[in-house]
Design an enzyme around this catalytic site. Sequence first.
Site, short mmCIF file in Angstrom:
data_model
loop_
_atom_site.label_atom_id
_atom_site.label_comp_id
_atom_site.label_asym_id
_atom_site.label_seq_id
_atom_site.Cartn_x
_atom_site.Cartn_y
_atom_site.Cartn_z
N SER A 85 10.40 31.26 -1.31
CA SER A 85 10.61 32.50 -1.54
C SER A 85 11.76 33.23 -0.74
CB SER A 85 9.36 33.34 -1.31
OG SER A 85 9.54 34.79 -1.46
N HIS A 112 12.73 30.99 -5.26
CA HIS A 112 11.97 32.06 -5.76
C HIS A 112 12.65 33.34 -5.41
CE1 HIS A 112 7.87 33.58 -7.29
NE2 HIS A 112 8.12 34.59 -5.90
N ASP A 170 11.96 37.62 -5.39
CA ASP A 170 10.90 38.48 -5.42
C ASP A 170 11.57 39.90 -5.69
OD1 ASP A 170 8.44 37.26 -5.13
OD2 ASP A 170 9.24 36.74 -2.99
N MET A 212 11.03 43.75 -6.35
CA MET A 212 9.94 44.85 -6.16
C MET A 212 10.73 46.29 -6.39
SD MET A 212 8.11 43.49 -2.67
CE MET A 212 7.76 41.58 -2.43
N HIS A 237 10.60 36.62 -9.93
CA HIS A 237 9.19 37.21 -10.14
C HIS A 237 9.33 38.60 -10.10
CE1 HIS A 237 5.14 37.50 -7.77
NE2 HIS A 237 5.23 38.15 -8.81
N MET A 291 8.14 42.23 -9.86
CA MET A 291 6.83 42.90 -9.39
C MET A 291 7.15 44.43 -9.69
SD MET A 291 5.73 40.99 -6.02
CE MET A 291 7.45 40.01 -6.07
N MET A 296 -1.30 34.91 -8.06
CA MET A 296 -0.84 35.61 -6.77
C MET A 296 -2.37 35.13 -6.02
SD MET A 296 1.90 37.05 -6.91
CE MET A 296 1.82 37.41 -5.31
N PHE A 322 4.57 42.10 0.02
CA PHE A 322 5.01 41.49 1.20
C PHE A 322 4.62 40.14 1.53
CE2 PHE A 322 3.28 45.98 1.24
CZ PHE A 322 4.41 46.84 1.80
N ASP A 331 1.27 31.72 -5.35
CA ASP A 331 2.23 32.44 -4.67
C ASP A 331 1.61 33.39 -3.76
OD1 ASP A 331 4.33 34.15 -3.59
OD2 ASP A 331 5.01 34.96 -5.55
C1 DX5 Z 1 4.99 38.61 -2.28
C2 DX5 Z 1 5.80 37.89 -3.16
C3 DX5 Z 1 5.84 36.53 -2.48
C4 DX5 Z 1 5.92 36.38 -0.86
C5 DX5 Z 1 5.61 35.01 -0.42
O1 DX5 Z 1 4.61 39.77 -2.79
O2 DX5 Z 1 5.73 37.59 -4.27
O3 DX5 Z 1 6.50 35.38 -2.99
O4 DX5 Z 1 7.49 36.13 -0.57
O5 DX5 Z 1 5.57 34.97 1.00
P1 DX5 Z 1 4.54 34.38 1.78
O6 DX5 Z 1 4.59 32.84 1.57
O7 DX5 Z 1 5.10 34.42 3.24
O8 DX5 Z 1 3.09 34.95 1.69
ZN ZN Z 2 6.86 36.10 -5.42
#
Ligand code: DX5
Ligand code: ZN
Length: 215
Positions: A7, A32, A34, A36, A65, A67, A136, A142, A174
Amino acid sequence: MIKIAPSLLSADFVRLEEEINKIQNAGADILHLDIMDGHFVPNLTFGLPIIKQIKDIAQIPVDVHLMVNNPDVYLETLGKWDIDYVSFHQEAETHIHRQLKVLQKYGVKAGIALNPATPVETIFPVIADLDFILIMSVNPGFGGQSFIPLVYEKIEKLRKLANQENPDLEIEVDGGVNNINAPKLISSGVDILVAGSFIFGSDNYKKQIQNLRNK
Ligand code: DX5
Ligand code: ZN
């Protein structure tokens, strides 16, 4: 064969291209990303222009991904850009079946993401229409949070049903993934391990990726 999807949330954003090259050379299978929006989750990352720039330089598949609330507004664009995997949250979208079809029309692998408190049974009615599901194992928002073990049972249930209804379904997990929980996740039926801080928090990405593969 387990796939490792680092990620980029935990990468050094000021040196993003360098980080992408490093992680690809270290043996990553998937990138990956993220996304947000500050509404669905209490954090902001980056949006379409940066996704496009990353896709243009990536040499391995890109996994977006989402969110965000109202993920539907991004799907056509991500499809036109040939993004390889796109997931949106069950909790953020009312017309799940319709949006999966939008992605699949472009040949994108379409997935649903589920928060830790969302029962896995909620996606059983559409299991045959999914290319993958993202479970998840932290509350999204985070990097660097602690793994929530209740996901093992969800993954086992899902794998059992998928074996009957959709044997090609890929299960991605994840959040808080590390060398301690990876072996049990793999034996529970996971295909794709996402890991942010475990990989980027180290100065040896290759070793961390191998640790996740359990080699
Ligand atoms: C969290 C994200 C993850 C995150 C994982 O909301 O969707 O992809 O980056 O990070 P770690 O592996 O540090 O939990
Ligand atoms: Zn993610």
